[in-house]
Design a protein around this motif. Structure first.
Motif, PDB file in Angstrom:
ATOM      1  N   SER A   2     -74.897  -4.117   9.771  1.00 41.36           N
ATOM      2  CA  SER A   2     -76.236  -4.328   9.642  1.00 41.36           C
ATOM      3  C   SER A   2     -76.495  -5.564  10.744  1.00 41.36           C
ATOM      4  O   SER A   2     -77.415  -5.260  11.603  1.00 41.36           O
ATOM      5  CB  SER A   2     -76.412  -5.251   8.549  1.00 41.36           C
ATOM      6  OG  SER A   2     -76.363  -4.300   7.273  1.00 41.36           O
ATOM      7  N   LEU A   3     -75.523  -6.296  11.151  1.00 39.66           N
ATOM      8  CA  LEU A   3     -75.718  -7.380  12.309  1.00 39.66           C
ATOM      9  C   LEU A   3     -75.671  -6.477  13.708  1.00 39.66           C
ATOM     10  O   LEU A   3     -76.507  -6.914  14.368  1.00 39.66           O
ATOM     11  CB  LEU A   3     -74.267  -8.339  12.280  1.00 39.66           C
ATOM     12  CG  LEU A   3     -74.463  -9.362  11.146  1.00 39.66           C
ATOM     13  CD1 LEU A   3     -73.093 -10.121  11.165  1.00 39.66           C
ATOM     14  CD2 LEU A   3     -75.733 -10.346  11.541  1.00 39.66           C
ATOM     15  N   ILE A   4     -74.676  -5.672  13.915  1.00 46.22           N
ATOM     16  CA  ILE A   4     -74.549  -4.809  15.259  1.00 46.22           C
ATOM     17  C   ILE A   4     -75.954  -4.104  15.375  1.00 46.22           C
ATOM     18  O   ILE A   4     -76.608  -3.871  16.404  1.00 46.22           O
ATOM     19  CB  ILE A   4     -73.456  -4.027  15.137  1.00 46.22           C
ATOM     20  CG1 ILE A   4     -72.326  -4.824  15.272  1.00 46.22           C
ATOM     21  CG2 ILE A   4     -73.635  -3.056  16.321  1.00 46.22           C
ATOM     22  CD1 ILE A   4     -70.780  -4.197  15.180  1.00 46.22           C
ATOM     23  N   GLU A  13     -68.363  -0.227  17.862  1.00 49.40           N
ATOM     24  CA  GLU A  13     -69.310   0.013  18.945  1.00 49.40           C
ATOM     25  C   GLU A  13     -68.974   1.367  19.553  1.00 49.40           C
ATOM     26  O   GLU A  13     -67.851   2.120  19.346  1.00 49.40           O
ATOM     27  CB  GLU A  13     -69.140  -1.010  20.157  1.00 49.40           C
ATOM     28  CG  GLU A  13     -67.696  -1.067  20.708  1.00 49.40           C
ATOM     29  CD  GLU A  13     -67.210  -1.813  21.827  1.00 49.40           C
ATOM     30  OE1 GLU A  13     -68.076  -2.820  21.844  1.00 49.40           O
ATOM     31  OE2 GLU A  13     -66.349  -1.707  22.490  1.00 49.40           O
ATOM     32  N   ARG A  32     -82.920  -3.777  17.886  1.00 43.84           N
ATOM     33  CA  ARG A  32     -82.656  -4.890  19.136  1.00 43.84           C
ATOM     34  C   ARG A  32     -81.526  -4.390  19.923  1.00 43.84           C
ATOM     35  O   ARG A  32     -80.697  -3.648  19.607  1.00 43.84           O
ATOM     36  CB  ARG A  32     -82.293  -6.189  18.309  1.00 43.84           C
ATOM     37  CG  ARG A  32     -83.345  -6.816  17.389  1.00 43.84           C
ATOM     38  CD  ARG A  32     -84.433  -7.532  18.260  1.00 43.84           C
ATOM     39  NE  ARG A  32     -85.307  -8.243  17.794  1.00 43.84           N
ATOM     40  CZ  ARG A  32     -85.345  -9.445  17.408  1.00 43.84           C
ATOM     41  NH1 ARG A  32     -84.151 -10.203  17.521  1.00 43.84           N
ATOM     42  NH2 ARG A  32     -86.311 -10.094  16.610  1.00 43.84           N
ATOM     43  N   GLU A  76     -82.825 -10.397  25.930  1.00 43.73           N
ATOM     44  CA  GLU A  76     -82.830  -9.500  24.495  1.00 43.73           C
ATOM     45  C   GLU A  76     -83.860  -8.570  24.618  1.00 43.73           C
ATOM     46  O   GLU A  76     -85.114  -9.080  24.624  1.00 43.73           O
ATOM     47  CB  GLU A  76     -82.736 -10.545  23.511  1.00 43.73           C
ATOM     48  CG  GLU A  76     -82.595 -10.018  21.959  1.00 43.73           C
ATOM     49  CD  GLU A  76     -82.823 -11.097  20.946  1.00 43.73           C
ATOM     50  OE1 GLU A  76     -82.061 -10.690  19.810  1.00 43.73           O
ATOM     51  OE2 GLU A  76     -82.970 -12.251  21.201  1.00 43.73           O
ATOM     52  N   ARG A 101     -71.837  -5.626   6.441  1.00 40.44           N
ATOM     53  CA  ARG A 101     -72.420  -6.565   6.867  1.00 40.44           C
ATOM     54  C   ARG A 101     -72.298  -6.535   8.362  1.00 40.44           C
ATOM     55  O   ARG A 101     -73.303  -6.729   9.013  1.00 40.44           O
ATOM     56  CB  ARG A 101     -71.719  -7.841   6.273  1.00 40.44           C
ATOM     57  CG  ARG A 101     -71.856  -8.292   5.006  1.00 40.44           C
ATOM     58  CD  ARG A 101     -71.378  -9.895   4.763  1.00 40.44           C
ATOM     59  NE  ARG A 101     -71.321 -10.032   3.403  1.00 40.44           N
ATOM     60  CZ  ARG A 101     -70.123 -10.309   2.432  1.00 40.44           C
ATOM     61  NH1 ARG A 101     -69.183  -9.642   3.316  1.00 40.44           N
ATOM     62  NH2 ARG A 101     -70.211 -10.460   1.443  1.00 40.44           N
ATOM     63  N   GLN A 102     -71.168  -6.111   9.138  1.00 37.43           N
ATOM     64  CA  GLN A 102     -71.077  -6.004  10.212  1.00 37.43           C
ATOM     65  C   GLN A 102     -71.949  -4.889  10.860  1.00 37.43           C
ATOM     66  O   GLN A 102     -72.471  -5.149  12.005  1.00 37.43           O
ATOM     67  CB  GLN A 102     -69.405  -5.785  10.609  1.00 37.43           C
ATOM     68  CG  GLN A 102     -69.038  -6.374  12.248  1.00 37.43           C
ATOM     69  CD  GLN A 102     -67.671  -6.183  12.357  1.00 37.43           C
ATOM     70  OE1 GLN A 102     -66.854  -6.036  11.558  1.00 37.43           O
ATOM     71  NE2 GLN A 102     -67.260  -6.027  13.520  1.00 37.43           N
ATOM     72  N   GLU A 104     -78.807  -4.769  14.068  1.00 36.78           N
ATOM     73  CA  GLU A 104     -80.165  -5.576  14.404  1.00 36.78           C
ATOM     74  C   GLU A 104     -80.150  -6.508  15.498  1.00 36.78           C
ATOM     75  O   GLU A 104     -81.102  -7.042  16.072  1.00 36.78           O
ATOM     76  CB  GLU A 104     -80.052  -6.371  13.084  1.00 36.78           C
ATOM     77  CG  GLU A 104     -80.476  -5.788  11.728  1.00 36.78           C
ATOM     78  CD  GLU A 104     -80.477  -6.834  10.636  1.00 36.78           C
ATOM     79  OE1 GLU A 104     -80.004  -8.044  10.961  1.00 36.78           O
ATOM     80  OE2 GLU A 104     -80.800  -6.447   9.323  1.00 36.78           O
ATOM     81  N   GLN A 105     -78.799  -6.643  16.115  1.00 30.75           N
ATOM     82  CA  GLN A 105     -78.710  -7.480  17.070  1.00 30.75           C
ATOM     83  C   GLN A 105     -78.144  -6.916  18.516  1.00 30.75           C
ATOM     84  O   GLN A 105     -78.673  -7.317  19.563  1.00 30.75           O
ATOM     85  CB  GLN A 105     -77.462  -8.632  16.743  1.00 30.75           C
ATOM     86  CG  GLN A 105     -78.166  -9.432  15.640  1.00 30.75           C
ATOM     87  CD  GLN A 105     -77.014 -10.641  15.377  1.00 30.75           C
ATOM     88  OE1 GLN A 105     -76.195 -10.720  16.207  1.00 30.75           O
ATOM     89  NE2 GLN A 105     -77.355 -11.386  14.247  1.00 30.75           N
ATOM     90  N   ARG A 106     -77.406  -5.587  18.564  1.00 28.41           N
ATOM     91  CA  ARG A 106     -76.738  -5.163  19.713  1.00 28.41           C
ATOM     92  C   ARG A 106     -77.285  -4.040  20.031  1.00 28.41           C
ATOM     93  O   ARG A 106     -77.222  -3.430  21.306  1.00 28.41           O
ATOM     94  CB  ARG A 106     -75.412  -5.418  19.572  1.00 28.41           C
ATOM     95  CG  ARG A 106     -74.760  -6.795  19.349  1.00 28.41           C
ATOM     96  CD  ARG A 106     -73.298  -6.736  19.232  1.00 28.41           C
ATOM     97  NE  ARG A 106     -72.758  -6.295  20.488  1.00 28.41           N
ATOM     98  CZ  ARG A 106     -71.248  -6.062  20.579  1.00 28.41           C
ATOM     99  NH1 ARG A 106     -70.586  -6.161  19.431  1.00 28.41           N
ATOM    100  NH2 ARG A 106     -70.818  -5.553  21.649  1.00 28.41           N
ATOM    101  N   GLN A 121     -77.616   3.667  13.519  1.00 30.15           N
ATOM    102  CA  GLN A 121     -77.950   3.407  12.008  1.00 30.15           C
ATOM    103  C   GLN A 121     -78.108   4.645  11.196  1.00 30.15           C
ATOM    104  O   GLN A 121     -79.225   5.297  11.324  1.00 30.15           O
ATOM    105  CB  GLN A 121     -79.306   2.467  12.029  1.00 30.15           C
ATOM    106  CG  GLN A 121     -79.763   2.234  10.398  1.00 30.15           C
ATOM    107  CD  GLN A 121     -80.473   1.222  10.476  1.00 30.15           C
ATOM    108  OE1 GLN A 121     -81.530   1.255  11.246  1.00 30.15           O
ATOM    109  NE2 GLN A 121     -80.817   0.528   9.374  1.00 30.15           N
TER     110      GLN A 121
END
Length: 413
Positions: free
Chosen positions: A177-179, A235, A266, A284, A174-175, A181-183, A188
């Motif tokens: 995917s979030l990173i 990261e 993103r 962003e 999950r982490q 998509e967002q940071r 990937q």
């Protein structure tokens, strides 16, 4: 008379064929090699380490423990997370290590989500492990590969208890995917992506980096103190030459790598306010487009021309200035936005050229789009020398197009 006899024989044969077909459907439909779920140990996460002194590979797996999930709040096997167990095996090859896993059930890799490589294994070379995973019929090649930086134990890492999730493999998935998509600070990649980069011309692999967050003695849990309550820091990344780890990219450099590869979904950029330099503005990154053009100059020199387009949205600002889509303030925001992107890209290129490792894929760009020059003008043969001093020209078109739901900031001057 004869016609009736042949008709009866024909009907008789049809009946026999139908009876045989029914028996084949119910008694022979794929059950000859069945595996009962209770006889299998389903791997959720796995890791590989290498012991230079013993010259042995080690495989570490995390598997579900239904008994621990049901009634053992302290976990099993010395303080693991409830619901999972961690086991390991060693061998002179990765396959031998997998066969030496002390499991009482058949280990099944088809549900694996994460593959963790220790820094020691990555520096030694992952070629043998790649070969094992590529050949293994059960291996899940869409699993996410990562490097565990430092001397931390993969066993301890897989025994980590993280907030909100009981199973580390689920939390990491999950982490990631979030990173992504967002940071935009984590590449990937799946195992199959790494295999592709490892085998094609002019492109070296890049893999995400993880490590345990800071912990105290109180965070160590279990009888053997090998489990820990901690956060997972995800990261940055590591880059390879062939199958060996050669260096690291910090989060900004990883973002620059994603810009260069055209893989940024993103991102988050912080710039200084054009009106008051001491106030930051968070932007962003929403939409990106990257075009890489290989160029052979009249003098016969190889260059790469990079065209980047980016759209951004103001997500937070301390600057006491009202956003306007057109005007001097907007133009200043766009310039500063473009400068940050350009700096990240240039910093990443500097790391690649300093180490002389083309993880940016520029060699593959010339191989695909300038194949005649690559082969006939010896660009391919001398690429290492060319890449070290390769000129990369950037053209950044960055625009802050939106300001969220409000135009003026909710702060006082």
């Amino acid at each position: 008379m004869k016609l009736c006899m042949f008709k009866d024989i024909y009907l008789y044969l049809i009946m026999i064929i139908m009876i045989i077909s029914v028996f084949a459907i119910f008694y022979g439909a794929g059950c000859w090699d069945r595996r009962e779920p209770e006889d299998s140990a389903f791997v959720l996460a796995m890791g590989f380490d290498y012991d230079e002194d013993e010259e042995l590979y080690e495989i570490i797996v995390q598997i579900p423990d239904p008994q621990g999930a049901a009634g053992d709040p302290g976990g099993a096997m010395g303080g693991e997370s409830p619901g999972v167990k961690v086991a390991s095996g060693k061998g002179v090859t990765p396959f031998k290590a997998a066969r030496n896993l002390p499991a009482t059930r058949d280990v099944f890799f088809g549900q694996n989500k994460i593959v963790i490589f220790s820094e020691a294994a990555a520096k030694n070379g992952l070629g043998s492990i790649y070969d094992f995973l590529a050949r293994e019929r059960q291996a899940r090649l869409v699993a996410t590969p990562v490097i565990l930086k430092g001397e931390e134990s993969i066993t301890q890492f897989l025994r980590t208890e993280v907030p909100l999730d009981e199973v580390l493999a689920d939390a990491l998935e999950r982490q990631f995917s979030l990173i992504i998509e967002q940071r935009g600070i984590f590449p990937q990649k799946s195992l199959i992506d790494i295999f592709d980069m490892y085998t094609i011309v002019g492109k070296e692999p890049v893999m995400g980096k993880v490590k345990l967050g800071e912990q105290t003695e109180e965070d160590m849990i279990g009888e053997d103190k090998e489990a820990v309550k901690a956060s997972i820091e995800i990261e940055g990344s590591g880059f390879f030459e062939g199958d060996s780890l050669k260096g690291w990219l910090d989060p900004d450099q990883t973002e620059g790598y994603l810009w260069l590869r055209g893989d940024l979904l993103r991102g988050l950029t912080v710039i200084k306010c054009p009106v008051h330099d001491e106030h930051p503005i968070s932007i962003e990154v929403l939409n990106t487009d990257v075009n890489k053009i290989p160029v052979i100059t009249e003098e016969g020199e190889a260059e790469v021309h990079l065209e980047v387009k980016a759209d951004g949205r103001i997500q937070q600002q301390n600057c006491p200035a009202t956003y306007e889509r057109h005007g001097e303030l907007s133009e200043a925001l766009d310039r500063r936005f473009a400068t940050v992107i350009e700096n990240n890209i240039k910093e990443t290129i500097e790391v690649a050229q300093e180490k002389n490792v083309d993880f940016l894929g520029f060699g593959n760009l010339f191989y695909r789009k300038k194949y005649n020059e690559w082969t006939e003008e010896d660009i391919g043969e001398n690429w290492e020398e060319i890449f070290e001093d390769l000129t990369v020209k950037t053209d950044i078109d960055a625009n802050v197009r939106r300001a969220g739901l409000i135009q003026a900031p909710i702060i006082r001057e």
